[in-house]
Design an enzyme around this catalytic site. Sequence first.
Site, PDB file in Angstrom:
ATOM      1  N   LYS A  11       0.836  -1.201   0.000  1.00  0.00           N
ATOM      2  CA  LYS A  11       0.000   0.000   0.000  1.00  0.00           C
ATOM      3  C   LYS A  11       0.878   1.261   0.000  1.00  0.00           C
ATOM      4  O   LYS A  11       2.104   1.179   0.227  1.00  0.00           O
ATOM      5  CB  LYS A  11      -0.901  -0.029   1.237  1.00  0.00           C
ATOM      6  CG  LYS A  11      -1.895  -1.209   1.257  1.00  0.00           C
ATOM      7  CD  LYS A  11      -2.760  -1.146   2.516  1.00  0.00           C
ATOM      8  CE  LYS A  11      -3.773  -2.267   2.559  1.00  0.00           C
ATOM      9  NZ  LYS A  11      -4.673  -2.158   3.736  1.00  0.00           N
ATOM     10  N   TYR A  51     -12.310  -2.785  -3.285  1.00  0.00           N
ATOM     11  CA  TYR A  51     -12.842  -2.709  -1.917  1.00  0.00           C
ATOM     12  C   TYR A  51     -14.369  -2.680  -1.874  1.00  0.00           C
ATOM     13  O   TYR A  51     -14.945  -2.177  -0.903  1.00  0.00           O
ATOM     14  CB  TYR A  51     -12.256  -1.500  -1.195  1.00  0.00           C
ATOM     15  CG  TYR A  51     -10.830  -1.708  -0.710  1.00  0.00           C
ATOM     16  CD1 TYR A  51     -10.504  -2.775   0.143  1.00  0.00           C
ATOM     17  CD2 TYR A  51      -9.807  -0.849  -1.078  1.00  0.00           C
ATOM     18  CE1 TYR A  51      -9.202  -2.975   0.596  1.00  0.00           C
ATOM     19  CE2 TYR A  51      -8.496  -1.042  -0.623  1.00  0.00           C
ATOM     20  CZ  TYR A  51      -8.212  -2.105   0.217  1.00  0.00           C
ATOM     21  OH  TYR A  51      -6.924  -2.299   0.675  1.00  0.00           O
ATOM     22  N   ASN A 118      -1.586  -0.173   7.122  1.00  0.00           N
ATOM     23  CA  ASN A 118      -0.967  -1.423   7.558  1.00  0.00           C
ATOM     24  C   ASN A 118      -0.113  -2.114   6.483  1.00  0.00           C
ATOM     25  O   ASN A 118      -0.038  -3.336   6.433  1.00  0.00           O
ATOM     26  CB  ASN A 118      -2.041  -2.361   8.113  1.00  0.00           C
ATOM     27  CG  ASN A 118      -3.176  -2.570   7.123  1.00  0.00           C
ATOM     28  OD1 ASN A 118      -3.056  -2.190   5.948  1.00  0.00           O
ATOM     29  ND2 ASN A 118      -4.256  -3.187   7.559  1.00  0.00           N
ATOM     30  N   HIS A 121      -1.826  -5.531   1.577  1.00  0.00           N
ATOM     31  CA  HIS A 121      -3.094  -6.242   1.385  1.00  0.00           C
ATOM     32  C   HIS A 121      -2.764  -7.653   0.927  1.00  0.00           C
ATOM     33  O   HIS A 121      -1.819  -7.847   0.169  1.00  0.00           O
ATOM     34  CB  HIS A 121      -3.925  -5.552   0.287  1.00  0.00           C
ATOM     35  CG  HIS A 121      -5.046  -6.417  -0.213  1.00  0.00           C
ATOM     36  ND1 HIS A 121      -6.257  -6.489   0.433  1.00  0.00           N
ATOM     37  CD2 HIS A 121      -5.122  -7.302  -1.254  1.00  0.00           C
ATOM     38  CE1 HIS A 121      -7.038  -7.361  -0.206  1.00  0.00           C
ATOM     39  NE2 HIS A 121      -6.369  -7.865  -1.225  1.00  0.00           N
ATOM     40  N   GLU A 132      -9.604 -10.334  -7.480  1.00  0.00           N
ATOM     41  CA  GLU A 132      -8.675  -9.202  -7.313  1.00  0.00           C
ATOM     42  C   GLU A 132      -7.562  -9.224  -8.371  1.00  0.00           C
ATOM     43  O   GLU A 132      -7.150  -8.170  -8.860  1.00  0.00           O
ATOM     44  CB  GLU A 132      -8.075  -9.249  -5.904  1.00  0.00           C
ATOM     45  CG  GLU A 132      -9.126  -8.946  -4.844  1.00  0.00           C
ATOM     46  CD  GLU A 132      -8.657  -9.222  -3.406  1.00  0.00           C
ATOM     47  OE1 GLU A 132      -7.489  -9.639  -3.224  1.00  0.00           O
ATOM     48  OE2 GLU A 132      -9.469  -9.016  -2.484  1.00  0.00           O
TER      49      GLU A 132
HETATM   50  P1  IDP Z   1      -7.503  -6.923   5.750  1.00  0.00           P
HETATM   51  O1  IDP Z   1      -6.701  -5.944   4.927  1.00  0.00           O
HETATM   52  O2  IDP Z   1      -6.740  -7.388   6.956  1.00  0.00           O
HETATM   53  O3  IDP Z   1      -8.086  -8.050   4.937  1.00  0.00           O
HETATM   54  P2  IDP Z   1     -10.176  -5.743   5.750  1.00  0.00           P
HETATM   55  O4  IDP Z   1     -11.195  -5.986   6.809  1.00  0.00           O
HETATM   56  O5  IDP Z   1     -10.375  -6.403   4.430  1.00  0.00           O
HETATM   57  O6  IDP Z   1      -8.739  -6.096   6.361  1.00  0.00           O
HETATM   58  O7  IDP Z   1     -10.113  -4.161   5.549  1.00  0.00           O
HETATM   59  C1  IDP Z   1      -9.446  -3.590   4.446  1.00  0.00           C
HETATM   60  C2  IDP Z   1      -8.560  -2.467   4.949  1.00  0.00           C
HETATM   61  O8  IDP Z   1      -9.388  -1.424   5.506  1.00  0.00           O
HETATM   62  C3  IDP Z   1      -7.626  -2.841   6.094  1.00  0.00           C
HETATM   63  O9  IDP Z   1      -6.421  -3.447   5.663  1.00  0.00           O
HETATM   64  C4  IDP Z   1      -7.390  -1.527   6.751  1.00  0.00           C
HETATM   65  O10 IDP Z   1      -6.466  -0.737   6.013  1.00  0.00           O
HETATM   66  C5  IDP Z   1      -8.766  -0.882   6.663  1.00  0.00           C
HETATM   67  N1  IDP Z   1      -9.637  -1.182   7.819  1.00  0.00           N
HETATM   68  C6  IDP Z   1     -10.289  -2.350   8.077  1.00  0.00           C
HETATM   69  N2  IDP Z   1     -11.019  -2.295   9.194  1.00  0.00           N
HETATM   70  C7  IDP Z   1     -10.837  -1.046   9.680  1.00  0.00           C
HETATM   71  C8  IDP Z   1     -11.359  -0.366  10.848  1.00  0.00           C
HETATM   72  O11 IDP Z   1     -12.121  -0.902  11.646  1.00  0.00           O
HETATM   73  N3  IDP Z   1     -10.936   0.907  11.017  1.00  0.00           N
HETATM   74  C9  IDP Z   1     -10.102   1.539  10.160  1.00  0.00           C
HETATM   75  N4  IDP Z   1      -9.610   0.947   9.052  1.00  0.00           N
HETATM   76  C10 IDP Z   1      -9.966  -0.335   8.807  1.00  0.00           C
HETATM   77 MG    MG Z   2      -9.468  -7.914   3.341  1.00  0.00          MG
END
Ligand code: IDP
Ligand code: MG
Length: 138
Positions: A11, A51, A118, A121, A132
Amino acid sequence: MSLQRTLILVKPDGVRRQLVGEVIRRIETKGYNISELKMIQPDRELLAKHYAEHEGKPFYEPLLEFMLSGKVVAIIAEGHRVIEGFRKLAGTTDPTVAEPGTIRGDLACDQGTKVVQNIVHGSDSPESAEREIAIWFN
Ligand code: IDP
Ligand code: MG
């Protein structure tokens, strides 16, 4: 189990912090094969597709803004159980509680932003991976 493919993204936070090599090193030293790799500036349309499952959530708009904020490195990695394996390498979504030893646990922390930044992805199922990969490579 048969050979799998997964979509990995470094990212914009990872690219800005010059962690592309570190992420690739972890993928390769684990033993997965990188079959495709490119750096791109994604547009809103591509990110909305990627997304789609998060549309309507409170972090959706901040997530798109964050992902639009810089270049992304898109990678297709291959290996047996690579989808599960890369998710383990990445660690849990929230970097504060992601296990040390994981990409998110070692390389990221909470920045106080509306969206969690983070570094990476990784696809979460074979269906997501194929969906994807079609979005990012084609
Ligand atoms: P993942 O990347 O671990 O699969 P997902 O639930 O698919 O997590 O969410 C996509 C991205 O959205 C996450 O990597 C993170 O950057 C962001 N995200 C997910 N949940 C939250 C939240 O509760 N608060 C803020 N950002 C979030
Ligand atoms: Mg995800």
